[in-house]
Motif scaffolding. Structure first.
Motif, PDB file in Angstrom:
ATOM      1  N   LEU A   1       1.028  -1.212  -0.114  1.00  0.00           N
ATOM      2  CA  LEU A   1       0.026  -0.065  -0.163  1.00  0.00           C
ATOM      3  C   LEU A   1       0.674   1.303   0.108  1.00  0.00           C
ATOM      4  CD1 LEU A   1      -2.594   1.647   0.410  1.00  0.00           C
ATOM      5  CD2 LEU A   1      -2.435   1.092   2.644  1.00  0.00           C
ATOM      6  N   ASP A   2       1.771   1.246   0.831  1.00  0.00           N
ATOM      7  CA  ASP A   2       2.516   2.387   0.764  1.00  0.00           C
ATOM      8  C   ASP A   2       3.502   2.775   0.026  1.00  0.00           C
ATOM      9  OD1 ASP A   2       1.318   3.278   3.468  1.00  0.00           O
ATOM     10  OD2 ASP A   2       2.631   2.098   4.490  1.00  0.00           O
ATOM     11  N   PHE A   3       4.226   1.621  -0.426  1.00  0.00           N
ATOM     12  CA  PHE A   3       5.106   1.538  -1.838  1.00  0.00           C
ATOM     13  C   PHE A   3       4.375   2.129  -2.783  1.00  0.00           C
ATOM     14  CE2 PHE A   3       6.964  -0.500  -5.484  1.00  0.00           C
ATOM     15  CZ  PHE A   3       8.127   0.350  -5.385  1.00  0.00           C
ATOM     16  N   TYR A   4       3.282   1.604  -3.423  1.00  0.00           N
ATOM     17  CA  TYR A   4       2.660   1.964  -4.368  1.00  0.00           C
ATOM     18  C   TYR A   4       2.218   3.492  -4.210  1.00  0.00           C
ATOM     19  CZ  TYR A   4       3.434  -2.719  -6.627  1.00  0.00           C
ATOM     20  OH  TYR A   4       4.038  -3.904  -6.803  1.00  0.00           O
ATOM     21  N   ARG A   5       1.532   3.838  -3.279  1.00  0.00           N
ATOM     22  CA  ARG A   5       0.907   5.145  -3.119  1.00  0.00           C
ATOM     23  C   ARG A   5       2.198   6.226  -3.053  1.00  0.00           C
ATOM     24  NH1 ARG A   5      -3.050   6.461   1.840  1.00  0.00           N
ATOM     25  NH2 ARG A   5      -1.329   5.741   3.053  1.00  0.00           N
ATOM     26  N   GLY A   6       3.292   5.754  -2.663  1.00  0.00           N
ATOM     27  CA  GLY A   6       4.687   6.553  -2.602  1.00  0.00           C
ATOM     28  C   GLY A   6       5.037   6.835  -4.114  1.00  0.00           C
TER      29      GLY A   6
ATOM     30  N   GLN B   1      12.712   2.551   1.855  1.00  0.00           N
ATOM     31  CA  GLN B   1      12.186   3.349   2.904  1.00  0.00           C
ATOM     32  C   GLN B   1      11.798   4.603   2.507  1.00  0.00           C
ATOM     33  OE1 GLN B   1      15.522   3.718   5.632  1.00  0.00           O
ATOM     34  NE2 GLN B   1      14.338   4.833   7.169  1.00  0.00           N
ATOM     35  N   LEU B   2      12.298   5.370   1.646  1.00  0.00           N
ATOM     36  CA  LEU B   2      11.888   6.266   1.166  1.00  0.00           C
ATOM     37  C   LEU B   2      10.765   6.526   0.295  1.00  0.00           C
ATOM     38  CD1 LEU B   2      15.646   7.974  -0.255  1.00  0.00           C
ATOM     39  CD2 LEU B   2      14.386   8.230   1.899  1.00  0.00           C
ATOM     40  N   ILE B   3      10.364   5.551  -0.473  1.00  0.00           N
ATOM     41  CA  ILE B   3       9.425   5.679  -1.158  1.00  0.00           C
ATOM     42  C   ILE B   3       8.005   5.242  -0.206  1.00  0.00           C
ATOM     43  CG2 ILE B   3       8.099   4.391  -2.894  1.00  0.00           C
ATOM     44  CD1 ILE B   3      10.698   4.083  -4.448  1.00  0.00           C
ATOM     45  N   THR B   4       8.316   4.123   0.774  1.00  0.00           N
ATOM     46  CA  THR B   4       7.257   4.125   1.698  1.00  0.00           C
ATOM     47  C   THR B   4       6.890   5.194   2.746  1.00  0.00           C
ATOM     48  OG1 THR B   4       7.845   1.750   1.496  1.00  0.00           O
ATOM     49  CG2 THR B   4       6.819   2.406   3.360  1.00  0.00           C
TER      50      THR B   4
ATOM     51  N   GLN C   1       3.381   7.081   3.028  1.00  0.00           N
ATOM     52  CA  GLN C   1       2.658   6.913   4.229  1.00  0.00           C
ATOM     53  C   GLN C   1       2.105   8.418   4.445  1.00  0.00           C
ATOM     54  OE1 GLN C   1       5.692   5.741   7.033  1.00  0.00           O
ATOM     55  NE2 GLN C   1       5.512   3.450   6.755  1.00  0.00           N
ATOM     56  N   GLN C   2       2.702   9.395   3.987  1.00  0.00           N
ATOM     57  CA  GLN C   2       2.159  10.722   4.639  1.00  0.00           C
ATOM     58  C   GLN C   2       1.753  11.429   3.048  1.00  0.00           C
ATOM     59  OE1 GLN C   2       2.374  11.649   7.518  1.00  0.00           O
ATOM     60  NE2 GLN C   2       3.723   9.866   8.046  1.00  0.00           N
ATOM     61  N   SER C   3       0.692  10.539   2.462  1.00  0.00           N
ATOM     62  CA  SER C   3       0.117  11.069   1.176  1.00  0.00           C
ATOM     63  C   SER C   3      -0.437  12.344   1.166  1.00  0.00           C
ATOM     64  CB  SER C   3      -0.583   9.963   0.401  1.00  0.00           C
ATOM     65  OG  SER C   3      -1.556   9.738   1.318  1.00  0.00           O
TER      66      SER C   3
ATOM     67  N   ILE D   1      10.265  14.147  -0.352  1.00  0.00           N
ATOM     68  CA  ILE D   1      10.653  13.021   0.828  1.00  0.00           C
ATOM     69  C   ILE D   1      10.896  13.939   2.010  1.00  0.00           C
ATOM     70  CG2 ILE D   1      12.667  11.612   1.297  1.00  0.00           C
ATOM     71  CD1 ILE D   1      13.138  10.949  -1.709  1.00  0.00           C
ATOM     72  N   GLY D   2      11.717  15.046   2.070  1.00  0.00           N
ATOM     73  CA  GLY D   2      11.765  15.848   3.377  1.00  0.00           C
ATOM     74  C   GLY D   2      10.444  16.199   3.877  1.00  0.00           C
ATOM     75  N   CYS D   3       9.290  16.578   2.938  1.00  0.00           N
ATOM     76  CA  CYS D   3       8.251  16.811   3.467  1.00  0.00           C
ATOM     77  C   CYS D   3       7.485  15.477   4.311  1.00  0.00           C
ATOM     78  CB  CYS D   3       7.245  17.330   2.362  1.00  0.00           C
ATOM     79  SG  CYS D   3       5.437  17.502   2.816  1.00  0.00           S
ATOM     80  N   ALA D   4       7.769  14.203   3.575  1.00  0.00           N
ATOM     81  CA  ALA D   4       6.939  13.108   4.090  1.00  0.00           C
ATOM     82  C   ALA D   4       7.723  12.976   5.542  1.00  0.00           C
ATOM     83  CB  ALA D   4       7.339  11.767   3.486  1.00  0.00           C
TER      84      ALA D   4
END
Length: 420
Positions: free
Chosen positions: A36-41, A353-356, A360-362, A402-405
């Protein structure tokens, strides 16, 4: 989704045996599904690239190779995430408190939409006022009406009767979220009722499917024209609740089948010229006779692949793509869990890790990226938009989201409340 229970160690305290055992339904820590988090990332990175004006990289986003694009990934994964975040509230706390939690999320999304609009309107106005550029950045987002006659447009922004094109996905998401209490109420009647109502709502946006003409129900986007919302929530809710149903367990997990893999891949490949002007152009360069055969069908399937009302071909295309993504991730998303100590494995672990984290913070990343894209476009306007310059701008954008996430995750953790 799997749960993790602590492993019981040796009982050194004799009184421990007399302690009451926790109830079987006690809350247990849960591991997020990595898929879920990977593809949403991934969708968040694509969405940023797609919204940078004049970006060379937009020629290679999924939208250029088929019917569906990153919007489908975002909406489908949002449905899955909502099943986790809100579905449990309905199950544990009942319909009223579940509805209250959804209403709170709608409140957050609404103000994210309002904040994004006014921040960008102010920023573009500041550039036009003080930049001295020949190009009007306010007009680049078609906000001239807003600044010429702001009073009715401010009312329209808050009532969602004025939805400029660039600011259309959050209103769609908001309305779809508001349908969730309806669907959770229908669950008590039966899953057939949920499916029937979702399909019927979709048909109100796509009446051509049952021979009722091309014009379905839509939402007005501005008072001075007949333009409708670019994303019709009555159509897109079908995809949202499909993702919701899979994560909620209303729909069974699809089997991993070689036959289904071949069918899904074949549909994606052979439908590409019918869903993408870019691919059709390649066919024309390769074989004009084949292109002339395809082009009439490409024109007549406009309703079936329409983005605004979420045409049926977009649905079929995305489900095929999602199935291949499901298979590629492996059982439980095991291929998205880094392992090994080689250099390649460590690099893969960092990328995961970065993409996930972005996935997570979409919501925070989406709002930030929509504003960021316009600033990157402005910066590119001051250059020759060379290949390396564009690549640098995109990579800087990726670094910033990425920094925003990570920043959003830090604030959500409320470290100031941690006990010393």
């Amino acid at each position: 989704m799997s749960s993790v229970a602590p492993f019981p160690g040796p009982q050194k305290d004799p009184s421990a045996a007399n302690r009451a055992a926790p109830p079987p339904d006690a809350a247990q820590p849960r591991l997020r599904d990595p898929r879920l988090d990977f593809y949403r990332g991934i969708a968040m990175f694509i969405i940023l690239a797609a919204h940078i004006p004049g970006n060379r990289w937009t020629g290679w986003i999924p939208a250029r190779f088929g019917f569906s694009d990153a919007t489908e990934i975002f909406v489908f994964c949002s449905g899955m995430a909502s099943a986790i975040a809100f579905g449990g509230s309905f199950a544990r706390q009942g319909w009223w408190l579940g509805t209250a939690r959804v209403a709170f999320r709608c409140w957050q999304v609404f103000w994210a939409h309002i904040g994004l609009f006014f921040f960008l309107a102010m920023s573009l106005a500041a550039i036009d006022l003080h930049g001295g550029f020949e190009k009007s950045y306010v007009n680049s987002l078609n906000l001239g009406h807003f600044f010429k006659d702001p009073m009715p447009q401010i009312v329209g922004i808050f009532t969602l009767t004025y939805v400029p094109n660039y600011f259309d996905i959050l209103p769609m998401y908001l309305v779809v979220l508001m349908m969730m209490p309806l669907m959770m109420g229908l669950e008590k009647v039966g899953l057939w009722a949920v499916a029937t109502v979702s399909v019927l709502i979709w048909l109100t946006a796509n009446p051509y499917m049952i021979g009722l003409g091309p014009n379905g129900i839509s939402f007005p986007a501005e008072p001075w024209s007949d333009r409708e919302w670019f994303f019709n929530p009555l159509g897109w809710q079908l995809l949202f609740f499909t993702g919701f149903a899979f994560m909620k367990g209303w729909l069974p997990k699809p089997p991993v089948s070689r036959t289904l893999i071949i069918l899904a891949a074949g549909f994606l490949i052979f439908s590409a010229p019918f869903g993408s002007g870019k691919v059709l152009g390649w066919v024309e360069a390769w074989n004009m006779d084949l292109a002339e055969t395809i082009r009439p069908t490409w024109k007549t399937t406009a309703e079936w692949r329409e983005k605004t009302d979420f045409g049926l071909l977009r649905y079929a295309h995305f489900l095929s793509l999602a199935y291949l993504g499901w298979v590629a991730a492996g059982t439980g998303g095991k291929r998205l869990i880094a392992s090994g100590q080689s250099a390649g494995a460590r690099i893969w672990a960092v990328l995961l890790q970065l993409i996930t984290k972005v996935g997570q913070q979409s919501l925070a990343v989406f709002v930030f990226s929509m504003a960021l894209a316009r600033f990157i476009g402005f910066a590119l306007d001051q250059t020759d938009r060379a290949v390396m310059t564009t690549a640098f701008a995109n990579l800087i954008g990726f670094f910033l989201i990425i920094g925003c996430a990570y920043g959003a995750a830090w604030f959500k953790s409320q470290p100031w409340r941690a006990k010393k």
